[in-house]
Design a protein around this motif. Structure first.
Motif, PDB file in Angstrom:
ATOM      1  N   LYS A 125    -108.585 -55.988  64.742  1.00 18.75           N
ATOM      2  CA  LYS A 125    -107.413 -55.225  64.302  1.00 18.75           C
ATOM      3  C   LYS A 125    -106.240 -56.195  64.224  1.00 18.75           C
ATOM      4  CE  LYS A 125    -104.712 -51.152  65.753  1.00 18.75           C
ATOM      5  NZ  LYS A 125    -104.591 -50.128  66.832  1.00 18.75           N
ATOM      6  N   LEU A 126    -105.710 -56.422  63.020  1.00 19.90           N
ATOM      7  CA  LEU A 126    -104.693 -57.458  62.789  1.00 19.90           C
ATOM      8  C   LEU A 126    -103.367 -56.850  62.334  1.00 19.90           C
ATOM      9  CD1 LEU A 126    -106.838 -60.043  60.796  1.00 19.90           C
ATOM     10  CD2 LEU A 126    -106.339 -60.027  63.235  1.00 19.90           C
ATOM     11  N   SER A 127    -102.268 -57.432  62.790  1.00 20.69           N
ATOM     12  CA  SER A 127    -100.933 -56.989  62.356  1.00 20.69           C
ATOM     13  C   SER A 127    -100.626 -57.546  60.975  1.00 20.69           C
ATOM     14  CB  SER A 127     -99.870 -57.453  63.358  1.00 20.69           C
ATOM     15  OG  SER A 127     -99.840 -58.869  63.467  1.00 20.69           O
ATOM     16  N   VAL A 128    -100.086 -56.678  60.096  1.00 21.82           N
ATOM     17  CA  VAL A 128     -99.757 -57.057  58.720  1.00 21.82           C
ATOM     18  C   VAL A 128     -98.433 -56.400  58.334  1.00 21.82           C
ATOM     19  CG1 VAL A 128    -102.169 -57.321  58.017  1.00 21.82           C
ATOM     20  CG2 VAL A 128    -101.048 -55.091  57.781  1.00 21.82           C
ATOM     21  N   PRO A 129     -97.784 -56.878  57.263  1.00 25.86           N
ATOM     22  CA  PRO A 129     -96.543 -56.230  56.821  1.00 25.86           C
ATOM     23  C   PRO A 129     -96.796 -54.812  56.330  1.00 25.86           C
ATOM     24  CG  PRO A 129     -96.830 -58.398  55.802  1.00 25.86           C
ATOM     25  CD  PRO A 129     -98.123 -58.049  56.441  1.00 25.86           C
ATOM     26  N   ILE A 130     -95.753 -54.012  56.319  1.00 27.10           N
ATOM     27  CA  ILE A 130     -95.848 -52.657  55.774  1.00 27.10           C
ATOM     28  C   ILE A 130     -95.932 -52.709  54.257  1.00 27.10           C
ATOM     29  CG2 ILE A 130     -94.533 -50.520  55.434  1.00 27.10           C
ATOM     30  CD1 ILE A 130     -93.602 -50.806  58.344  1.00 27.10           C
ATOM     31  N   GLY A 131     -95.132 -53.588  53.630  1.00 32.10           N
ATOM     32  CA  GLY A 131     -95.186 -53.731  52.174  1.00 32.10           C
ATOM     33  C   GLY A 131     -93.815 -53.779  51.544  1.00 32.10           C
ATOM     34  N   VAL A 132     -93.376 -52.659  50.976  1.00 34.54           N
ATOM     35  CA  VAL A 132     -92.053 -52.574  50.341  1.00 34.54           C
ATOM     36  C   VAL A 132     -91.197 -51.604  51.143  1.00 34.54           C
ATOM     37  CG1 VAL A 132     -90.753 -51.984  48.271  1.00 34.54           C
ATOM     38  CG2 VAL A 132     -93.002 -53.058  48.059  1.00 34.54           C
ATOM     39  N   LEU A 133     -90.074 -52.091  51.623  1.00 38.59           N
ATOM     40  CA  LEU A 133     -89.137 -51.274  52.381  1.00 38.59           C
ATOM     41  C   LEU A 133     -87.955 -50.901  51.499  1.00 38.59           C
ATOM     42  CD1 LEU A 133     -88.958 -53.537  55.580  1.00 38.59           C
ATOM     43  CD2 LEU A 133     -90.635 -51.748  55.061  1.00 38.59           C
ATOM     44  N   GLY A 134     -87.494 -49.684  51.636  1.00 34.95           N
ATOM     45  CA  GLY A 134     -86.276 -49.252  50.962  1.00 34.95           C
ATOM     46  C   GLY A 134     -85.232 -48.925  52.002  1.00 34.95           C
ATOM     47  N   THR A 135     -84.053 -49.550  51.927  1.00 32.51           N
ATOM     48  CA  THR A 135     -83.027 -49.329  52.943  1.00 32.51           C
ATOM     49  C   THR A 135     -81.740 -48.865  52.289  1.00 32.51           C
ATOM     50  OG1 THR A 135     -82.174 -51.603  52.868  1.00 32.51           O
ATOM     51  CG2 THR A 135     -84.013 -51.170  54.347  1.00 32.51           C
ATOM     52  N   ILE A 136     -81.134 -47.862  52.888  1.00 32.21           N
ATOM     53  CA  ILE A 136     -79.853 -47.336  52.426  1.00 32.21           C
ATOM     54  C   ILE A 136     -78.966 -47.328  53.660  1.00 32.21           C
ATOM     55  CG2 ILE A 136     -78.726 -45.447  51.198  1.00 32.21           C
ATOM     56  CD1 ILE A 136     -81.706 -44.524  50.546  1.00 32.21           C
ATOM     57  N   PHE A 137     -77.904 -48.115  53.634  1.00 36.02           N
ATOM     58  CA  PHE A 137     -77.161 -48.330  54.867  1.00 36.02           C
ATOM     59  C   PHE A 137     -75.669 -48.119  54.674  1.00 36.02           C
ATOM     60  CE2 PHE A 137     -78.310 -52.238  52.747  1.00 36.02           C
ATOM     61  CZ  PHE A 137     -77.112 -52.923  52.605  1.00 36.02           C
ATOM     62  N   GLU A 138     -74.969 -48.070  55.806  1.00 38.13           N
ATOM     63  CA  GLU A 138     -73.567 -47.684  55.852  1.00 38.13           C
ATOM     64  C   GLU A 138     -72.644 -48.857  55.529  1.00 38.13           C
ATOM     65  OE1 GLU A 138     -74.569 -49.231  59.904  1.00 38.13           O
ATOM     66  OE2 GLU A 138     -75.563 -48.329  58.197  1.00 38.13           O
ATOM     67  N   SER A 139     -71.401 -48.727  55.907  1.00 41.60           N
ATOM     68  CA  SER A 139     -70.361 -49.645  55.447  1.00 41.60           C
ATOM     69  C   SER A 139     -70.435 -51.054  56.021  1.00 41.60           C
ATOM     70  CB  SER A 139     -68.982 -49.052  55.794  1.00 41.60           C
ATOM     71  OG  SER A 139     -68.860 -48.885  57.198  1.00 41.60           O
TER      72      SER A 139
END
Length: 453
Positions: A125-139
């Motif tokens: 069982k190996l750790s891998v990236p999630i893939g594509v992240l979408g971030t919407i953030f504050e000021s």
């Protein structure tokens, strides 16, 4: 960089669909990028931020100037404007944060479990990236750098959407990051700006693997209600400090003050102070005076107002994230009452008990349902950098995948690698089936190791 980052706004912008597709393609290459290349890119980003501080501060000054106009018009609060401001010292902290991320252990390719299904048949069982992240953030413009740095270190492509109030700052920082990370697959980070871009992002469950909104509770709820993409985040930061009957009151005063005043605009600042009735008369008068001297508006229940001068609290105050120099105060008659109040009115973010009795601390820490629970410490410690995570993409109050400050581990998932030597499922089924061993063992996955043996 050969050209100044302020030219970013003059560059032609591709449409959001194209940006998402580019990020999806880049994620496949980025997932296989070696750790040294990722770390070198992060150090290059930190160096570039320091080298171009003048351009960053110039762009940020334009954002702050516009924000202050809206502050005067009553549309923004001072706390909101304060979150927007950058300074030389803050840029130095941002650069150090990026280097700290580079210095973290590589989260990718770790063997999380190893199990021998049979001789010559091993599961990893190996750790891998999630893939594509979408971030919407504050000021806060520094959020863009934090999220991009953590995404790069964890091998994820990222689509960034900052608030319009920080548009100039975000454009400059984005260009600096892109130009500094020359060895990283093109398209790994994308910047979107328009409101309609967010609608497009929310619809792309075929390409975006995780959304991480940071903003008002209303906005986070909107994201959750309008997408089928998994959402990681928190809606509010209604944090509590409870001063127990057995608290060191001098220490409690300092901690409770720090939790509210050190930086009131953030989600880990305390919003409600709970005080045990046996120490309320000794503790509250001096505490209230200290708060008032710092400009804190106090709103108390009836018992608190009998002891110290403060406005009357309403039911709404117990569930409000002020994000400002406002604090609700309540006197409780027991440790259990404090726990009940926190669980009824808190947002599962960060809670703290101040007590010298270990038994009381254990009861509180086990009984409170929150991502982070502290003993004799300010709620302001609930932060990825302070936790030693390098930085954070945000704080999650959910209970699946990641909880609390989300650093590199929260941006990884796992997959299984099975190493065999021609085994067949038929061998392990039916009459005379060969039994599985299912033996866990210590070992790292090495491609083709069994073949070599």
């Amino acid at each position: 960089m050969d050209r100044p980052p302020t030219t970013f706004s003059q560059q032609p912008m591709t449409d959001t669909e194209t940006k998402i597709t580019q990020a999806q393609s880049a994620a496949l290459d980025l997932a296989n990028l070696d750790e040294k290349t990722r770390n070198d890119a992060l150090h290059a980003i930190a160096d570039a931020i320091e080298a171009h501080s003048e351009e960053i501060l110039e762009a940020n000054a334009a954002d702050v100037e516009e924000a202050e106009k809206l502050l005067e018009a009553g549309e923004y609060t001072q706390a909101f404007v304060d979150r927007l401001k950058l300074s030389e010292s803050k840029l130095e902290s941002i650069a150090e944060m990026v280097r700290s991320v580079a210095g973290q252990e590589d989260p990718l390719g770790k063997t999380l479990e190893a199990r021998r299904l049979d001789e010559g048949l091993e599961l990893y069982k190996l750790s891998v990236p999630i893939g594509v992240l979408g971030t919407i953030f504050e000021s806060r413009p520094d959020a863009l750098v934090q999220i991009a740095a953590l995404s790069l270190k964890s091998g994820n492509a990222v689509i960034l959407k900052g608030g319009s109030e920080a548009a100039e700052s975000n454009r400059v920082l984005y260009e600096i990051i892109c130009e500094a990370a020359q060895e990283v697959p093109d398209g790994w980070t994308q910047l979107i700006e328009a409101r309609e871009d967010v609608e497009t992002l929310l619809e792309r469950d075929d390409a975006v693997d995780l959304l991480m909104p940071r903003g008002s509770s209303a906005f986070v709820e909107y994201v959750q209600d309008n997408t089928s993409i998994p959402v990681l985040g928190h809606t509010e930061g209604v944090c509590h400090v409870y001063v127990d009957a057995d608290a060191d009151l001098s220490m409690a005063e300092d901690v409770a003050f720090d939790a509210k005043v050190q930086y009131p605009a953030v989600c880990n600042a305390v919003e409600t102070l709970l005080v045990h009735e046996s120490v309320a008369e000794e503790f509250l008068p001096a505490m209230a005076d200290r708060y008032r001297e710092a400009g804190v508006e106090l709103r108390g229940d009836e018992r608190a107002r009998e002891i110290a001068e403060m406005d009357a609290a309403t039911d709404e105050d117990w569930t409000t994230e002020y994000g400002d120099l406002v604090l609700a105060v309540k006197v409780v008659d027991s440790l259990k009452a404090a726990i009940r109040h926190v669980n009824a009115h808190g947002s599962k973010h960060t809670e703290s008990i101040l007590t010298e009795t270990a038994e009381h601390a254990e009861t509180f820490m086990r009984g409170v349902d929150a991502a982070s629970v502290f003993h004799n410490a300010s709620t302001r410690f609930a932060d990825g950098y302070r936790f030693g995570l390098g930085a954070e993409v945000g704080i999650s109050t959910g209970k699946t995948h990641a909880r609390g400050p989300v650093g590199l581990d929260g941006l990884t998932t796992y997959k299984y690698h099975l190493e065999g030597d021609g085994q067949l499922v038929a061998t392990y089924s039916g009459e005379g089936a060969r039994p599985y061993l299912h033996e866990d063992f210590d070992g790292e996955w090495v491609p083709g190791r069994l073949s070599e043996e």
